[in-house]
Design a protein around this motif. Sequence first.
Motif, PDB file in Angstrom:
ATOM      1  N   GLN A  22      -2.225  10.454   1.570  1.00  0.00           N
ATOM      2  CA  GLN A  22      -3.508  11.947   1.774  1.00  0.00           C
ATOM      3  C   GLN A  22      -4.442  11.557   2.702  1.00  0.00           C
ATOM      4  O   GLN A  22      -5.133  12.634   2.364  1.00  0.00           O
ATOM      5  N   CYS A  23      -4.583  10.253   2.265  1.00  0.00           N
ATOM      6  CA  CYS A  23      -5.441   9.891   4.530  1.00  0.00           C
ATOM      7  C   CYS A  23      -4.867   9.980   4.852  1.00  0.00           C
ATOM      8  O   CYS A  23      -5.949   9.996   5.917  1.00  0.00           O
ATOM      9  N   GLY A  24      -3.804  10.772   5.607  1.00  0.00           N
ATOM     10  CA  GLY A  24      -3.034  10.873   7.076  1.00  0.00           C
ATOM     11  C   GLY A  24      -2.639  10.336   7.330  1.00  0.00           C
ATOM     12  O   GLY A  24      -1.917  10.459   8.286  1.00  0.00           O
ATOM     13  N   ALA A  25      -1.942   9.049   6.892  1.00  0.00           N
ATOM     14  CA  ALA A  25      -0.686   8.218   7.037  1.00  0.00           C
ATOM     15  C   ALA A  25       0.291   9.029   7.133  1.00  0.00           C
ATOM     16  O   ALA A  25       1.033   9.774   6.683  1.00  0.00           O
ATOM     17  N   THR A  26       0.661   8.471   8.286  1.00  0.00           N
ATOM     18  CA  THR A  26       2.518   8.609   8.545  1.00  0.00           C
ATOM     19  C   THR A  26       3.077   7.394   8.274  1.00  0.00           C
ATOM     20  O   THR A  26       4.654   8.167   8.121  1.00  0.00           O
ATOM     21  N   HIS A  27       2.393   6.129   8.629  1.00  0.00           N
ATOM     22  CA  HIS A  27       3.395   5.575   8.600  1.00  0.00           C
ATOM     23  C   HIS A  27       2.756   4.081   8.097  1.00  0.00           C
ATOM     24  O   HIS A  27       1.367   3.928   7.395  1.00  0.00           O
ATOM     25  N   VAL A  28       3.646   3.473   7.657  1.00  0.00           N
ATOM     26  CA  VAL A  28       3.100   2.081   6.576  1.00  0.00           C
ATOM     27  C   VAL A  28       3.737   0.757   6.817  1.00  0.00           C
ATOM     28  O   VAL A  28       4.963   0.445   7.219  1.00  0.00           O
ATOM     29  N   VAL A  29       2.648  -0.196   6.600  1.00  0.00           N
ATOM     30  CA  VAL A  29       3.121  -1.471   7.021  1.00  0.00           C
ATOM     31  C   VAL A  29       2.918  -2.433   6.036  1.00  0.00           C
ATOM     32  O   VAL A  29       2.330  -1.847   5.139  1.00  0.00           O
ATOM     33  N   VAL A  30       3.420  -2.679   5.981  1.00  0.00           N
ATOM     34  CA  VAL A  30       3.879  -3.720   4.177  1.00  0.00           C
ATOM     35  C   VAL A  30       4.074  -5.182   4.175  1.00  0.00           C
ATOM     36  O   VAL A  30       4.182  -5.546   4.930  1.00  0.00           O
ATOM     37  N   HIS A  31       2.729  -5.912   3.066  1.00  0.00           N
ATOM     38  CA  HIS A  31       2.877  -6.860   2.917  1.00  0.00           C
ATOM     39  C   HIS A  31       3.682  -7.289   2.047  1.00  0.00           C
ATOM     40  O   HIS A  31       3.916  -7.240   0.310  1.00  0.00           O
ATOM     41  N   MET A  32       5.512  -7.633   2.319  1.00  0.00           N
ATOM     42  CA  MET A  32       6.248  -8.010   1.526  1.00  0.00           C
ATOM     43  C   MET A  32       5.313  -9.193  -0.067  1.00  0.00           C
ATOM     44  O   MET A  32       6.261  -9.459  -0.837  1.00  0.00           O
ATOM     45  N   CYS A  33       5.180 -10.192   0.896  1.00  0.00           N
ATOM     46  CA  CYS A  33       4.637 -11.658   0.055  1.00  0.00           C
ATOM     47  C   CYS A  33       3.813 -11.516  -0.264  1.00  0.00           C
ATOM     48  O   CYS A  33       3.125 -10.506  -0.004  1.00  0.00           O
ATOM     49  N   ASP A  34       3.872 -11.573  -1.761  1.00  0.00           N
ATOM     50  CA  ASP A  34       2.698 -11.295  -3.076  1.00  0.00           C
ATOM     51  C   ASP A  34       1.762 -12.638  -2.865  1.00  0.00           C
ATOM     52  O   ASP A  34       2.067 -13.907  -3.123  1.00  0.00           O
ATOM     53  N   TYR A  35       0.184 -12.244  -1.409  1.00  0.00           N
ATOM     54  CA  TYR A  35      -0.202 -13.330  -1.575  1.00  0.00           C
ATOM     55  C   TYR A  35      -0.904 -13.754  -2.547  1.00  0.00           C
ATOM     56  O   TYR A  35      -2.248 -14.435  -2.761  1.00  0.00           O
ATOM     57  N   PHE A  36      -1.279 -13.103  -3.895  1.00  0.00           N
ATOM     58  CA  PHE A  36      -2.021 -13.343  -5.442  1.00  0.00           C
ATOM     59  C   PHE A  36      -0.822 -13.936  -5.837  1.00  0.00           C
ATOM     60  O   PHE A  36      -1.627 -13.878  -7.221  1.00  0.00           O
ATOM     61  N   ARG A  37       0.138 -14.077  -5.788  1.00  0.00           N
ATOM     62  CA  ARG A  37       1.203 -14.946  -7.328  1.00  0.00           C
ATOM     63  C   ARG A  37       1.048 -15.905  -7.724  1.00  0.00           C
ATOM     64  O   ARG A  37       0.376 -16.915  -7.389  1.00  0.00           O
ATOM     65  N   ASN A  38       0.806 -15.867  -9.093  1.00  0.00           N
ATOM     66  CA  ASN A  38       0.214 -16.651  -9.844  1.00  0.00           C
ATOM     67  C   ASN A  38      -1.148 -17.252  -9.340  1.00  0.00           C
ATOM     68  O   ASN A  38      -1.598 -18.333  -9.971  1.00  0.00           O
ATOM     69  N   ASN A  39      -1.845 -16.479  -9.225  1.00  0.00           N
ATOM     70  CA  ASN A  39      -3.741 -16.958  -8.899  1.00  0.00           C
ATOM     71  C   ASN A  39      -3.933 -15.618  -9.237  1.00  0.00           C
ATOM     72  O   ASN A  39      -4.480 -15.119  -8.978  1.00  0.00           O
TER      73      ASN A  39
END
Length: 353
Positions: A22-39
């Motif tokens: 909806q914001c106009g993006a056509t491509h996505v960059v994903v952070h697969m690592c969960d930076y917030f895990r157990n915190n």
Amino acid sequence: MKIGFGLYRHMLDDAHFAFARQCGATHVVVHMCDYFRNNDRFSKTDQPVGDTSGWGFADGRVWSVDELVDIRERMARHGLTFFAVENFDPLHWCDILFDGPRKEEQYATVAEVIGNLGAAGIKVLGYNFSLAGVAGRIIENKARGGAQTVGLDGRNEQTESPLPTSMAWNMVVDEHATGIRPPVTSEQLWQRLGEFLTRIVPIAEAAGVTLAAHPDDPPLDMVRGQPRLVNQPALYQRLLDIVPRPANALEFCLGTVAEMSEGDVYEAVDTYSQQGRIAYLHFRNVRGRVPHYHETFIDEGDIDMARVVAILRRNGYEGVLIPDHSPQMSCPAPWHAGMAFAMGYMQALIGGR
């Protein structure tokens, strides 16, 4: 040029995919690592900003082809292309970074991760070859209208406290470890990067994956007793020259480059886009330089973003730009509003539909 969107691990759902489109993006960059895990000490509604204990706890899980394809297909139903993964899990390569006893085992893991990305049709892997990672930034209300943002206000406890053995990059890799990481020299760190690129770039090429290096943020000379690698614009060239192949490229962060104590952000954009070595850009703005700076709304910082787009267009850049992150706006959905504002501004600058 293509307009993309960055999503954290916990945002990989239909609601966030729909919002990005909806914001106009056509491509996505994903952070697969969960930076917030157990915190649970830090909010998941914005970029991670930790303390001397870092972000979350790394798990080292290798992302499978099936998992990556599932994410790609769910994105595709919203008209989005899964373009890149940003950052290894620190447990994928902490002994590569620190020249530890499991280095060879981790080189095999890194090769497996890259092979899985290629098999899943994901063309880019962003990485940050950094020992201490992102540290020292603080939350402030310095963006326009008092919007919440992050910045660096001089060296502080986070930038100066030694890096514990339990941590690598920004995360905990061994909660039972004790002691402090021994310091290394800048040249030792460059030697480790050289070994990494020499061994891994051919593997990435064979998999159809481009490696994209992020500069150090904050771009100080030392953080937590450890040297930085790319903390001046010209050092990007040193990295590229180690293995002068298209698969050895840059994750060019405008904000970080503008924060650096030397150099000119427009010259850097011109230099590296002329070479065709920018895999994708973090299209965000800042005010100030180290050790005093803060992130801003995309239209109010020191960078003339229209000038950047003009340089990229002149040099034939056809890659992806993502807002990376944005100040939080005063409303019931601070992250969504900030990102939507940034995306709208990018749409107006670049053109999209």
